[in-house]
Scaffold this motif. Structure first.
Motif, PDB file in Angstrom:
ATOM      1  N   UNK A 155     -13.797  30.499-103.526  1.00 27.59           N
ATOM      2  CA  UNK A 155     -14.227  31.540-102.599  1.00 27.59           C
ATOM      3  C   UNK A 155     -13.454  32.800-102.949  1.00 27.59           C
ATOM      4  N   UNK A 156     -14.167  33.844-103.358  1.00 28.42           N
ATOM      5  CA  UNK A 156     -13.555  35.104-103.757  1.00 28.42           C
ATOM      6  C   UNK A 156     -13.663  36.089-102.596  1.00 28.42           C
ATOM      7  N   UNK A 157     -12.528  36.675-102.188  1.00 26.58           N
ATOM      8  CA  UNK A 157     -12.487  37.563-101.023  1.00 26.58           C
ATOM      9  C   UNK A 157     -11.699  38.834-101.344  1.00 26.58           C
ATOM     10  N   UNK A 158     -11.807  39.791-100.428  1.00 25.56           N
ATOM     11  CA  UNK A 158     -10.972  40.987-100.504  1.00 25.56           C
ATOM     12  C   UNK A 158      -9.528  40.585-100.199  1.00 25.56           C
ATOM     13  N   UNK A 159      -8.635  41.532-100.324  1.00 29.26           N
ATOM     14  CA  UNK A 159      -7.221  41.239-100.026  1.00 29.26           C
ATOM     15  C   UNK A 159      -7.070  40.919 -98.541  1.00 29.26           C
ATOM     16  N   UNK A 160      -6.017  40.192 -98.218  1.00 31.48           N
ATOM     17  CA  UNK A 160      -5.755  39.841 -96.824  1.00 31.48           C
ATOM     18  C   UNK A 160      -5.584  41.090 -95.965  1.00 31.48           C
ATOM     19  N   UNK A 161      -4.920  42.115 -96.482  1.00 28.16           N
ATOM     20  CA  UNK A 161      -4.723  43.350 -95.723  1.00 28.16           C
ATOM     21  C   UNK A 161      -6.060  44.031 -95.436  1.00 28.16           C
ATOM     22  N   UNK A 162      -6.972  44.038 -96.405  1.00 27.83           N
ATOM     23  CA  UNK A 162      -8.286  44.649 -96.203  1.00 27.83           C
ATOM     24  C   UNK A 162      -9.099  43.870 -95.170  1.00 27.83           C
ATOM     25  N   UNK A 163      -9.022  42.555 -95.213  1.00 25.35           N
ATOM     26  CA  UNK A 163      -9.758  41.723 -94.265  1.00 25.35           C
ATOM     27  C   UNK A 163      -9.194  41.904 -92.854  1.00 25.35           C
ATOM     28  N   UNK A 164      -7.881  41.968 -92.739  1.00 25.79           N
ATOM     29  CA  UNK A 164      -7.244  42.124 -91.427  1.00 25.79           C
ATOM     30  C   UNK A 164      -7.697  43.393 -90.721  1.00 25.79           C
ATOM     31  N   UNK A 165      -8.033  44.419 -91.463  1.00 28.51           N
ATOM     32  CA  UNK A 165      -8.430  45.694 -90.876  1.00 28.51           C
ATOM     33  C   UNK A 165      -9.925  45.919 -90.785  1.00 28.51           C
ATOM     34  N   UNK A 166     -10.738  44.908 -91.097  1.00 27.79           N
ATOM     35  CA  UNK A 166     -12.191  45.101 -91.123  1.00 27.79           C
ATOM     36  C   UNK A 166     -12.893  43.917 -90.460  1.00 27.79           C
ATOM     37  N   UNK A 167     -13.520  44.158 -89.318  1.00 28.15           N
ATOM     38  CA  UNK A 167     -14.185  43.092 -88.557  1.00 28.15           C
ATOM     39  C   UNK A 167     -15.344  42.470 -89.346  1.00 28.15           C
ATOM     40  N   UNK A 168     -16.047  43.257 -90.123  1.00 28.97           N
ATOM     41  CA  UNK A 168     -17.176  42.734 -90.907  1.00 28.97           C
ATOM     42  C   UNK A 168     -16.681  41.727 -91.945  1.00 28.97           C
ATOM     43  N   UNK A 169     -15.590  42.054 -92.626  1.00 29.83           N
ATOM     44  CA  UNK A 169     -15.048  41.138 -93.628  1.00 29.83           C
ATOM     45  C   UNK A 169     -14.484  39.876 -92.980  1.00 29.83           C
ATOM     46  N   UNK A 170     -13.921  40.007 -91.776  1.00 31.76           N
ATOM     47  CA  UNK A 170     -13.441  38.827 -91.050  1.00 31.76           C
ATOM     48  C   UNK A 170     -14.592  37.870 -90.773  1.00 31.76           C
ATOM     49  N   UNK A 179       5.806  35.464-103.647  1.00 32.08           N
ATOM     50  CA  UNK A 179       4.578  34.727-103.331  1.00 32.08           C
ATOM     51  C   UNK A 179       3.633  35.589-102.500  1.00 32.08           C
ATOM     52  N   UNK A 180       4.036  35.898-101.244  1.00 32.98           N
ATOM     53  CA  UNK A 180       3.171  36.643-100.326  1.00 32.98           C
ATOM     54  C   UNK A 180       4.059  37.355 -99.317  1.00 32.98           C
ATOM     55  N   UNK A 181       3.654  38.564 -98.880  1.00 29.93           N
ATOM     56  CA  UNK A 181       4.480  39.273 -97.902  1.00 29.93           C
ATOM     57  C   UNK A 181       4.314  38.646 -96.518  1.00 29.93           C
ATOM     58  N   UNK A 182       5.253  38.915 -95.651  1.00 28.55           N
ATOM     59  CA  UNK A 182       5.310  38.262 -94.331  1.00 28.55           C
ATOM     60  C   UNK A 182       4.091  38.574 -93.466  1.00 28.55           C
ATOM     61  N   UNK A 183       3.617  39.803 -93.498  1.00 27.99           N
ATOM     62  CA  UNK A 183       2.454  40.182 -92.696  1.00 27.99           C
ATOM     63  C   UNK A 183       1.211  39.410 -93.130  1.00 27.99           C
ATOM     64  N   UNK A 184       0.971  39.363 -94.437  1.00 28.93           N
ATOM     65  CA  UNK A 184      -0.192  38.636 -94.952  1.00 28.93           C
ATOM     66  C   UNK A 184      -0.050  37.134 -94.746  1.00 28.93           C
ATOM     67  N   UNK A 185       1.173  36.624 -94.838  1.00 30.15           N
ATOM     68  CA  UNK A 185       1.379  35.194 -94.613  1.00 30.15           C
ATOM     69  C   UNK A 185       1.073  34.821 -93.161  1.00 30.15           C
ATOM     70  N   UNK A 186       1.454  35.683 -92.221  1.00 30.40           N
ATOM     71  CA  UNK A 186       1.158  35.424 -90.808  1.00 30.40           C
ATOM     72  C   UNK A 186      -0.356  35.443 -90.574  1.00 30.40           C
ATOM     73  N   UNK A 187      -1.045  36.400 -91.183  1.00 22.59           N
ATOM     74  CA  UNK A 187      -2.508  36.473 -91.048  1.00 22.59           C
ATOM     75  C   UNK A 187      -3.164  35.266 -91.722  1.00 22.59           C
ATOM     76  N   UNK A 188      -2.685  34.899 -92.902  1.00 24.69           N
ATOM     77  CA  UNK A 188      -3.218  33.723 -93.599  1.00 24.69           C
ATOM     78  C   UNK A 188      -2.996  32.457 -92.783  1.00 24.69           C
TER      79      UNK A 188
END
Length: 188
Positions: free
Chosen positions: A161-176, A84-93
């Protein structure tokens, strides 16, 4: 010599193959049937006479997801190596979902690579009103070019709502910031 509708003796010249009647099924001809019904009757008779099978309808597979979907929110991710989703992305989600007053268990999480034939039609049939797509190429999923971080209204009041990947968003303040602005419009 003029033939009437009841005189079918000429058929032996057109139908040279054996014709089988299936017990329990009747062929009925009505003289006063509307043209549309006659076309269907002729097509049905042709199918029975020539034994052509009806085209198979493609089986639509059930969407495989994690969560209860009690709030009718479907999150779609693209993580081929995960069920389904990796643990890091699930925590961020979970943090993202918490910010809009939802719990991670109230939504459904589907992994795009693990759901064969997932497309716009199958998604819109799913019991959700809001769809958040993280890191999935929208041309594969919707066959449209969806602008990122903009809410798109679909059929029956559903929103995407179409977004970048969770990992990309986590590392970019503008995308957040873009994600947060869009989620506020969508949920709050």
């Amino acid at each position: 010599m003029r033939r009437t509708m009841g005189d079918n003796s000429f058929l032996k010249h057109f139908i040279t193959e054996p014709v089988f009647v299936i017990p329990g099924e009747e062929l009925s001809a009505t003289k006063a049937a509307p043209k549309e019904e006659k076309v269907e009757t002729v097509a049905e008779e042709a199918t029975e006479v020539y034994g052509q099978p009806e085209p198979e309808q493609k089986q639509v597979k059930e969407l495989v997801f994690k969560g209860s979907n009690s709030r009718q929110v479907l999150v779609i991710v693209d993580q081929p190596a995960e069920e389904f989703i990796n643990a890091t992305d699930e925590a961020f989600l979970s943090k993202i979902i918490g910010a809009i007053k939802l719990d991670i268990n109230d939504i459904a999480i589907a992994n795009f690579p693990k759901n064969d034939d997932l497309n716009k039609e199958t998604l819109l049939k799913f019991n959700a009103t809001r769809y958040i797509v993280f890191g999935v190429d929208d041309s594969k999923l919707f066959k449209d070019n969806l602008p990122p971080y903009q809410i798109i209204d679909m059929d029956n009041g559903k929103q995407v709502l179409n977004c970048s990947s969770l990992a990309a968003i986590a590392g970019d303040a503008t995308q957040k910031k873009l994600l947060w602005t869009a989620l506020q419009k969508m949920f709050l």
